[in-house]
Design a protein around this motif. Sequence first.
Motif, PDB file in Angstrom:
ATOM      1  N   GLU A 234      16.479  25.862  32.396  1.00  0.00           N
ATOM      2  CA  GLU A 234      17.041  25.739  33.746  1.00  0.00           C
ATOM      3  C   GLU A 234      15.930  25.517  34.772  1.00  0.00           C
ATOM      4  OE1 GLU A 234      20.319  25.623  34.690  1.00  0.00           O
ATOM      5  OE2 GLU A 234      20.743  25.596  32.547  1.00  0.00           O
ATOM      6  N   LYS A 235      14.821  26.204  34.601  1.00  0.00           N
ATOM      7  CA  LYS A 235      13.698  26.023  35.526  1.00  0.00           C
ATOM      8  C   LYS A 235      13.094  24.626  35.407  1.00  0.00           C
ATOM      9  CE  LYS A 235      12.586  30.881  36.060  1.00  0.00           C
ATOM     10  NZ  LYS A 235      11.622  31.960  35.870  1.00  0.00           N
ATOM     11  N   ARG A 236      13.088  24.081  34.180  1.00  0.00           N
ATOM     12  CA  ARG A 236      12.616  22.692  34.002  1.00  0.00           C
ATOM     13  C   ARG A 236      13.554  21.721  34.723  1.00  0.00           C
ATOM     14  NH1 ARG A 236      11.344  24.576  28.905  1.00  0.00           N
ATOM     15  NH2 ARG A 236      13.288  23.846  28.020  1.00  0.00           N
TER      16      ARG A 236
ATOM     17  N   ARG B  96      17.105  43.448  15.743  1.00  0.00           N
ATOM     18  CA  ARG B  96      16.619  42.070  15.516  1.00  0.00           C
ATOM     19  C   ARG B  96      17.584  41.052  16.117  1.00  0.00           C
ATOM     20  NH1 ARG B  96      14.664  44.409  10.737  1.00  0.00           N
ATOM     21  NH2 ARG B  96      16.584  44.045   9.602  1.00  0.00           N
ATOM     22  N   GLN B  97      18.878  41.300  15.951  1.00  0.00           N
ATOM     23  CA  GLN B  97      19.880  40.401  16.515  1.00  0.00           C
ATOM     24  C   GLN B  97      19.775  40.371  18.042  1.00  0.00           C
ATOM     25  OE1 GLN B  97      23.907  41.577  15.663  1.00  0.00           O
ATOM     26  NE2 GLN B  97      24.790  39.724  16.523  1.00  0.00           N
ATOM     27  N   LEU B  98      19.646  41.538  18.658  1.00  0.00           N
ATOM     28  CA  LEU B  98      19.528  41.608  20.113  1.00  0.00           C
ATOM     29  C   LEU B  98      18.254  40.931  20.602  1.00  0.00           C
ATOM     30  CD1 LEU B  98      20.735  45.269  20.725  1.00  0.00           C
ATOM     31  CD2 LEU B  98      21.941  43.180  21.358  1.00  0.00           C
ATOM     32  N   GLU B  99      17.153  41.135  19.905  1.00  0.00           N
ATOM     33  CA  GLU B  99      15.892  40.494  20.277  1.00  0.00           C
ATOM     34  C   GLU B  99      16.019  38.978  20.201  1.00  0.00           C
ATOM     35  OE1 GLU B  99      13.107  42.336  17.616  1.00  0.00           O
ATOM     36  OE2 GLU B  99      13.063  44.201  18.785  1.00  0.00           O
ATOM     37  N   ALA B 100      16.701  38.481  19.171  1.00  0.00           N
ATOM     38  CA  ALA B 100      16.907  37.035  19.035  1.00  0.00           C
ATOM     39  C   ALA B 100      17.772  36.499  20.176  1.00  0.00           C
ATOM     40  CB  ALA B 100      17.547  36.719  17.683  1.00  0.00           C
ATOM     41  N   GLU B 101      18.817  37.246  20.543  1.00  0.00           N
ATOM     42  CA  GLU B 101      19.672  36.829  21.650  1.00  0.00           C
ATOM     43  C   GLU B 101      18.898  36.803  22.967  1.00  0.00           C
ATOM     44  OE1 GLU B 101      23.370  39.043  21.881  1.00  0.00           O
ATOM     45  OE2 GLU B 101      23.613  38.953  19.713  1.00  0.00           O
ATOM     46  N   ILE B 102      18.074  37.810  23.184  1.00  0.00           N
ATOM     47  CA  ILE B 102      17.264  37.861  24.409  1.00  0.00           C
ATOM     48  C   ILE B 102      16.291  36.695  24.451  1.00  0.00           C
ATOM     49  CG2 ILE B 102      15.446  39.173  25.587  1.00  0.00           C
ATOM     50  CD1 ILE B 102      16.972  41.743  24.689  1.00  0.00           C
ATOM     51  N   GLU B 103      15.661  36.424  23.319  1.00  0.00           N
ATOM     52  CA  GLU B 103      14.717  35.298  23.243  1.00  0.00           C
ATOM     53  C   GLU B 103      15.422  33.970  23.533  1.00  0.00           C
ATOM     54  OE1 GLU B 103      11.980  33.491  19.742  1.00  0.00           O
ATOM     55  OE2 GLU B 103      11.929  35.682  19.969  1.00  0.00           O
ATOM     56  N   ALA B 104      16.621  33.791  23.006  1.00  0.00           N
ATOM     57  CA  ALA B 104      17.381  32.563  23.251  1.00  0.00           C
ATOM     58  C   ALA B 104      17.720  32.427  24.735  1.00  0.00           C
ATOM     59  CB  ALA B 104      18.659  32.560  22.414  1.00  0.00           C
ATOM     60  N   ILE B 105      18.064  33.536  25.373  1.00  0.00           N
ATOM     61  CA  ILE B 105      18.384  33.486  26.807  1.00  0.00           C
ATOM     62  C   ILE B 105      17.142  33.131  27.613  1.00  0.00           C
ATOM     63  CG2 ILE B 105      19.141  34.861  28.783  1.00  0.00           C
ATOM     64  CD1 ILE B 105      21.021  36.352  26.835  1.00  0.00           C
ATOM     65  N   TYR B 106      15.989  33.694  27.229  1.00  0.00           N
ATOM     66  CA  TYR B 106      14.747  33.329  27.927  1.00  0.00           C
ATOM     67  C   TYR B 106      14.462  31.833  27.788  1.00  0.00           C
ATOM     68  CZ  TYR B 106      13.186  38.035  29.215  1.00  0.00           C
ATOM     69  OH  TYR B 106      13.063  39.268  29.794  1.00  0.00           O
ATOM     70  N   ARG B 107      14.752  31.272  26.625  1.00  0.00           N
ATOM     71  CA  ARG B 107      14.574  29.814  26.443  1.00  0.00           C
ATOM     72  C   ARG B 107      15.529  29.047  27.358  1.00  0.00           C
ATOM     73  NH1 ARG B 107      14.064  31.306  20.958  1.00  0.00           N
ATOM     74  NH2 ARG B 107      16.212  30.733  20.542  1.00  0.00           N
ATOM     75  N   ASN B 108      16.756  29.546  27.480  1.00  0.00           N
ATOM     76  CA  ASN B 108      17.721  28.907  28.388  1.00  0.00           C
ATOM     77  C   ASN B 108      17.235  28.964  29.838  1.00  0.00           C
ATOM     78  OD1 ASN B 108      19.419  28.363  26.241  1.00  0.00           O
ATOM     79  ND2 ASN B 108      20.744  30.114  26.616  1.00  0.00           N
TER      80      ASN B 108
ATOM     81  N   GLN C 142      21.298  38.890  34.035  1.00  0.00           N
ATOM     82  CA  GLN C 142      22.244  39.996  33.849  1.00  0.00           C
ATOM     83  C   GLN C 142      22.531  40.212  32.364  1.00  0.00           C
ATOM     84  OE1 GLN C 142      25.665  38.980  36.216  1.00  0.00           O
ATOM     85  NE2 GLN C 142      24.810  39.864  38.092  1.00  0.00           N
ATOM     86  N   GLN C 143      22.673  39.106  31.633  1.00  0.00           N
ATOM     87  CA  GLN C 143      22.906  39.215  30.192  1.00  0.00           C
ATOM     88  C   GLN C 143      21.720  39.888  29.508  1.00  0.00           C
ATOM     89  OE1 GLN C 143      23.709  35.268  28.714  1.00  0.00           O
ATOM     90  NE2 GLN C 143      25.636  35.082  29.843  1.00  0.00           N
ATOM     91  N   ILE C 144      20.510  39.518  29.939  1.00  0.00           N
ATOM     92  CA  ILE C 144      19.313  40.120  29.355  1.00  0.00           C
ATOM     93  C   ILE C 144      19.288  41.619  29.619  1.00  0.00           C
ATOM     94  CG2 ILE C 144      16.792  40.269  29.592  1.00  0.00           C
ATOM     95  CD1 ILE C 144      16.809  37.196  29.936  1.00  0.00           C
TER      96      ILE C 144
END
Length: 168
Positions: A66-68, A50-62, A103-105
Motif C-alpha cells: 500500500e505504501k508503494r 507460527r500461524q499468527l506470526e505468518a498472518e502478521i508477516e503477510a499483513i506487513y507485506r500488504n 488494527q488486524q495486526i
Amino acid sequence: YKRFIEDNDCVAKSIAESELADIVVNVIKNEIAKAVDMSVVENKNNDRKRQLEAEIEAIYRNIAGEKRKKTEYYILLTKNQIDEQEFQQRRNKINDTVAEYEQQIEKLKHETVSLNKLSATGIFNKYIGIDEVNRETVEDLIKEILVYQDNRIEIVWKFKDTNVKKEV
C-alpha cells in the motif's frame, strides 16, 4: 481458639512455610498433569503462534504494498497524469486500508499474547510449568489449607463448578 471453643477443630500444630509451599507446588503439578497432556497443549500453542506470526508477516507485506502504491500515485501526480483531488482520494483510501491492517495486526498480537494463557486446564492453565508458589498463586487456586495433628494436609481448591479437596 481451641481453648475457648469446645468443638473447635483448630489444632496447635504448625508446618514450615517452605515445606508447605513445596507440597502445594507438587500437588498443583499433579493436578495439571491430570488435567492436560502438556505436549499436546505445547504443540497446539506453537502451531497457532507460527500461524499468527505468518498472518502478521503477510499483513506487513500488504502494508508495504500500500505504501508503494502511495509513492506510485505521488509520481503520477508529479507527472500530471492524475490531478490533486484524485491523488488525495487514493491516498486517503490507502491510509484507511493501512489503518485497518494495523488494527488486524494488533488483534493478532493480542491473540499471540493470549496464547500464554490458553485455557486448556481451566483454573490451572496459567500455572503450567510452575516451580514455586507465591501469594498470587495461592489466592488464585486455593480456598484454604488445613493442617491436621496427624500431619495430613488438606487443600481446598477454588473451583466455580465443584469444591474438590485433595489430601496429601
